[in-house]
Write a protein that holds these residues in place. Structure first.
Motif, mmCIF file in Angstrom:
data_model
loop_
_atom_site.group_PDB
_atom_site.id
_atom_site.type_symbol
_atom_site.label_atom_id
_atom_site.label_comp_id
_atom_site.label_asym_id
_atom_site.label_seq_id
_atom_site.Cartn_x
_atom_site.Cartn_y
_atom_site.Cartn_z
ATOM 1 N N THR A 9 11.776 -12.143 60.527
ATOM 2 C CA THR A 9 12.736 -12.417 61.598
ATOM 3 C C THR A 9 13.422 -11.145 62.083
ATOM 4 O O THR A 9 13.516 -10.882 63.280
ATOM 5 C CB THR A 9 13.793 -13.419 61.105
ATOM 6 O OG1 THR A 9 13.146 -14.597 60.637
ATOM 7 C CG2 THR A 9 14.759 -13.780 62.235
ATOM 8 N N SER A 10 13.880 -10.324 61.128
ATOM 9 C CA SER A 10 14.552 -9.079 61.513
ATOM 10 C C SER A 10 14.639 -8.131 60.330
ATOM 11 O O SER A 10 14.612 -8.557 59.179
ATOM 12 C CB SER A 10 15.971 -9.366 62.036
ATOM 13 O OG SER A 10 16.767 -9.933 60.999
ATOM 14 N N VAL A 11 14.714 -6.836 60.628
ATOM 15 C CA VAL A 11 15.002 -5.819 59.630
ATOM 16 C C VAL A 11 16.501 -5.596 59.635
ATOM 17 O O VAL A 11 17.076 -5.188 60.656
ATOM 18 C CB VAL A 11 14.250 -4.507 59.925
ATOM 19 C CG1 VAL A 11 14.686 -3.423 58.951
ATOM 20 C CG2 VAL A 11 12.744 -4.724 59.842
ATOM 21 N N ILE A 12 17.136 -5.899 58.517
ATOM 22 C CA ILE A 12 18.596 -5.844 58.453
ATOM 23 C C ILE A 12 19.097 -4.422 58.211
ATOM 24 O O ILE A 12 20.019 -3.938 58.875
ATOM 25 C CB ILE A 12 19.121 -6.763 57.334
ATOM 26 C CG1 ILE A 12 18.691 -8.201 57.584
ATOM 27 C CG2 ILE A 12 20.638 -6.659 57.220
ATOM 28 C CD1 ILE A 12 19.023 -9.134 56.432
ATOM 29 N N ALA A 17 12.467 4.569 50.144
ATOM 30 C CA ALA A 17 13.484 3.831 50.903
ATOM 31 C C ALA A 17 13.451 2.375 50.469
ATOM 32 O O ALA A 17 12.430 1.871 49.979
ATOM 33 C CB ALA A 17 13.234 3.943 52.398
ATOM 34 N N THR A 18 14.574 1.694 50.650
ATOM 35 C CA THR A 18 14.655 0.251 50.453
ATOM 36 C C THR A 18 14.843 -0.401 51.818
ATOM 37 O O THR A 18 15.724 0.000 52.585
ATOM 38 C CB THR A 18 15.813 -0.134 49.525
ATOM 39 O OG1 THR A 18 15.587 0.453 48.238
ATOM 40 C CG2 THR A 18 15.933 -1.635 49.381
ATOM 41 N N ILE A 19 13.995 -1.375 52.126
ATOM 42 C CA ILE A 19 14.052 -2.073 53.406
ATOM 43 C C ILE A 19 14.511 -3.502 53.151
ATOM 44 O O ILE A 19 13.884 -4.238 52.379
ATOM 45 C CB ILE A 19 12.676 -2.078 54.099
ATOM 46 C CG1 ILE A 19 12.152 -0.646 54.256
ATOM 47 C CG2 ILE A 19 12.758 -2.777 55.454
ATOM 48 C CD1 ILE A 19 10.712 -0.576 54.720
ATOM 49 N N LYS A 20 15.606 -3.902 53.797
ATOM 50 C CA LYS A 20 16.115 -5.268 53.685
ATOM 51 C C LYS A 20 15.793 -6.021 54.974
ATOM 52 O O LYS A 20 15.905 -5.467 56.066
ATOM 53 C CB LYS A 20 17.618 -5.256 53.428
ATOM 54 C CG LYS A 20 17.998 -4.575 52.115
ATOM 55 C CD LYS A 20 19.490 -4.668 51.831
ATOM 56 C CE LYS A 20 19.823 -4.026 50.488
ATOM 57 N NZ LYS A 20 21.256 -4.168 50.145
#
Length: 394
Positions: free
Chosen positions: A38-41, A50-53
């Protein structure tokens, strides 16, 4: 290239998984891809990764999220369960530093893949490079002293090398370490100028450049054990409890111990006679070696104060006759608490603890140790052996 192949083989068994592994057969093969993320927060950039939420769509048959990215020119991937809302990219090299795209996919239980969503990451300098950049080296007795900084306690290998007679840099020792502040002595060398080197490797097969320096080792010898002795002054304690004896201190047999009786007051002291005035570079002290469960516990010495004098000490043991040289505390390389040791700790336990003297410490004949702390707080002291090193007589 042969050396780097060896490095890879050595560290392969410690490789950590770069994400969760999923081995499943499609439960529903319908050919219909799931909705995309839905989206990259948020993107949290880190050293070498890196950490991707992100936010996942409300679907019932999600299986995992996969991230695809480029590292050292190759496409790689990481996977995490669909129950997670973040994925960590790690193990990137120096050439991967800077902005790059990561494609995020959702995979359902039928192994159908969604359309990608792109997240931009900007990894910072990897830990292994920062550790490499912190390395310094100095001439030392019998070799060279290396120092480095690893404030985040990242597990790495450091290969210490010397240039051999054929002009080839060859490995002297391969050290596995996660110490926040590290030191290592390359010893046993003649006082001849030579090249020393070091390479840092991490668990993701990343290898630094080679640190190089030309140094001339200071001449060092081990003082003959048969020339070293023991004095029992009035305010010392006996070292003959539990089958121990002071004569075991310089017998070169690490299975023998010397041991105080305990309950005789604290601190306790040990007085040594080096036979004549000597320029000391260091001494080595071994914890009890007769059984490994004694490592870093019981009455093994942890902290002590070192004193010296060249005057024959009074039998009274008057401390005013002694010059304080320094305080010293033995530390675990790992920093782990009492009762927990790693392989690095146990190697140091086996090799013995070096207690280095500063170059400006004068010659001394008599050395006295005042033990102020043991590893488990015991008021008795037990240990295996000692050895003294320094400048040879001219």
């Amino acid at each position: 290239m042969k050396r780097f192949t060896i490095y890879i083989l050595l560290i392969t068994f410690l490789l950590v998984s770069c994400g969760e592994k999923f081995e499943s057969k499609p439960l529903k093969v319908d050919g219909t891809p799931p909705s995309k993320i839905t989206s990259v927060i948020e993107v949290i950039n880190k050293h070498g990764g890196a950490t991707i939420k992100y936010t996942l769509p409300a679907l019932n048959d999600l299986q995992y999220v996969e991230a695809k990215y480029v590292s050292k020119g190759e496409v790689k991937s990481q996977k995490v369960s669909a129950f997670e809302n973040e994925i960590e990219i790690k193990g990137l090299s120096l050439e991967d530093v800077g902005e790059q795209d990561v494609e995020l996919y959702i995979v359902d239980k039928g192994e159908n893949r969604s359309e990608p969503v792109t997240a931009k990451i900007s990894p910072t300098t990897p830990h292994y490079i920062n550790i490499f950049k912190s390395i310094t080296s100095f001439e030392d007795f019998g070799g060279a002293l290396f120092k480095w900084s690893n404030p985040d306690s990242i597990p790495v290998y450091i290969d210490f090398m010397i240039r051999d007679e054929e002009g080839v840099l060859s490995s002297k020792s391969l050290l596995s370490t996660s110490s926040p502040e590290g030191t290592y002595n390359v010893r046993g060398l003649d006082p001849v100028a030579r090249d020393f080197a070091a390479v840092v490797m991490d668990r993701y097969k990343n290898i630094s450049d080679t640190f190089k320096i030309n140094l001339t080792p200071l001449e060092e010898m081990q003082f003959p054990n048969e020339e070293l002795g023991y004095l029992e002054l009035n305010n010392d304690v006996a070292w003959d409890a539990w089958e121990g004896d002071w004569s075991h201190l310089f017998d070169g047999n690490l299975q023998n111990v010397l041991h105080t009786r305990g309950g005789e007051g604290w601190p306790v002291s040990l007085t040594l006679d080096l036979g004549k005035e000597r320029k000391i570079s260091r001494f080595k002290i071994w914890q009890r070696q007769d059984q490994s469960h004694f490592a870093y516990t019981h009455g093994n010495p942890k902290s002590f104060v070192i004193y010296g004098t060249n005057q024959t000490p009074s039998q009274s043991g008057d401390w005013d006759e002694w010059t304080e040289i320094m305080d010293f505390t033995i530390k675990k390389s790992s920093g782990l608490p009492l009762g927990q040791e790693n392989a690095e700790d146990m190697k140091v336990w086996s090799d013995g603890h070096d207690v280095p003297f500063k170059a400006d410490v004068p010659k001394y004949r008599y050395i006295r140790l005042k033990f102020t702390e043991t590893w488990d707080g015991a008021t008795y002291v037990g240990m295996g052996d000692m050895a003294f090193y320094g400048s040879p007589e001219k």
